[in-house]
Enzyme design. Structure first.
Site, mmCIF file in Angstrom:
data_model
loop_
_atom_site.group_PDB
_atom_site.id
_atom_site.type_symbol
_atom_site.label_atom_id
_atom_site.label_comp_id
_atom_site.label_asym_id
_atom_site.label_seq_id
_atom_site.Cartn_x
_atom_site.Cartn_y
_atom_site.Cartn_z
ATOM 1 C CB THR A 96 -0.917 0.010 1.235
ATOM 2 O OG1 THR A 96 -1.729 -1.166 1.223
ATOM 3 C CG2 THR A 96 -1.821 1.233 1.231
ATOM 4 C CE LYS A 171 -4.902 -2.672 0.474
ATOM 5 N NZ LYS A 171 -3.572 -3.291 0.439
ATOM 6 C CE LYS A 239 1.967 0.104 5.490
ATOM 7 N NZ LYS A 239 1.131 0.084 4.255
#
Length: 297
Positions: A96, A171, A239
């Site tokens: 990602t 995503k 994150k």
């Protein structure tokens, strides 16, 4: 056609991808900083050879590392693999990362004649190992063609979303929902406990009702079992939701639910739970409310 493939990053997702590619008969090299994982994969039939020695013969490199920095290091760092690849090889990048990072990596790969597929994945370790991932992929027709055999081996569904960057954008949308769903599941489960609803009853009932989600059905049983073995760790969400909010901020888009969910994961990490399964965010709610979760003393 038998492909020569390297899977870089043998974590819970990467190891499953490597197993799936190997199972389809492709020569598969498992690459990881942990030599025990590499040895384990070789014992299962993985190909032997150091990455710098075999890179020139590879058709596909699947990169399943943690974040943008690690992806950049693997591809273009001091020992980066892209300059070693033959023209026409393809990088399938699964981490990602922000869309602009994906576009930059794609452009740099093209300078070496290497195709780049912006290909974040979803489905978890179980689906990775069974070859049933969903891949949110973006890139050129040539990149898709070069990666077709490996994608067929590890994915049940491959979405072709357009140019490089579009996969990472999708995503981010998925991670927004997934992270919020986990935090909301934890809030609902612990709220239920304050009303006398046992966690196992919560799972039994809500999983059959309109309030369910894939994340609820997958993660809430971890809380019921009191088992926080990390399938996806709390720290991952610092994150991933951070990436979502960075993108949102750049586009002046308000994402208050994402921000609230991120703060719960930050609180969990601050309580020393960062390496536990992300369902451990429920412990933040439980401690605040004086609740005792299953498995806790």
């Amino acid at each position: 056609m038998v492909q020569k493939t390297a899977v870089i990053g043998l974590g819970s997702m990467g190891y499953g991808i490597a197993q799936s590619v190997l199972r389809e008969g492709h020569a598969t090299f498992g690459v990881d900083l942990d030599p025990d994982l590499c040895a384990k994969f070789i014992a299962e039939g993985g190909a032997e050879g150091a990455l710098p020695d075999v890179a020139a013969d590879l058709d596909t490199v699947v990169v399943v590392v943690l974040n943008a920095q690690q992806t950049q290091t693997v591809l273009f760092g001091a020992d980066g693999v892209v300059p070693l690849l033959k023209p026409g090889a393809v990088v399938v990048s699964c981490a990602t990362v922000p869309p602009d990072v994906a576009r930059d990596l794609g452009a740099r790969s093209a300078e070496y004649g290497v195709h780049y597929l912006d290909a974040p994945i979803s489905g978890g370790a179980v689906k990775a190992a069974s070859g049933q991932l969903s891949v949110m992929a973006a890139g050129s027709k040539d990149a898709f063609a070069a990666a077709a055999a490996v994608l067929d081996a590890c994915a049940e569904t491959v979405f072709q979303l357009g140019d490089v960057g579009a996969g990472s954008a999708m995503k981010a949308v998925n991670q927004l929902l997934a992270g919020v769903h986990i935090a909301t599941m934890a809030e609902a489960l612990t709220f239920g406990m304050t009303q006398g609803v046992k966690p196992e009853t919560f799972v039994d009932v809500i999983s059959k009702c309109a309030g369910t989600s894939w994340m609820l059905e997958n993660r809430a049983p971890h809380i019921v079992a009191g088992d926080y073995t990390p399938h996806s760790a709390v720290d991952i969400w610092l994150k991933d939701l951070g990436i979502v909010l960075d993108i949102a901020k750049a586009d002046k888009f308000s994402a208050p639910l994402t921000a609230a969910a991120l703060q719960q994961f930050v609180a969990a990490a601050g309580q020393g739970l960062g390496a536990e399964d992300d369902a451990a965010v429920a412990k933040v709610y439980a401690r605040n409310a004086g609740l005792v979760l299953p498995g806790d003393a």
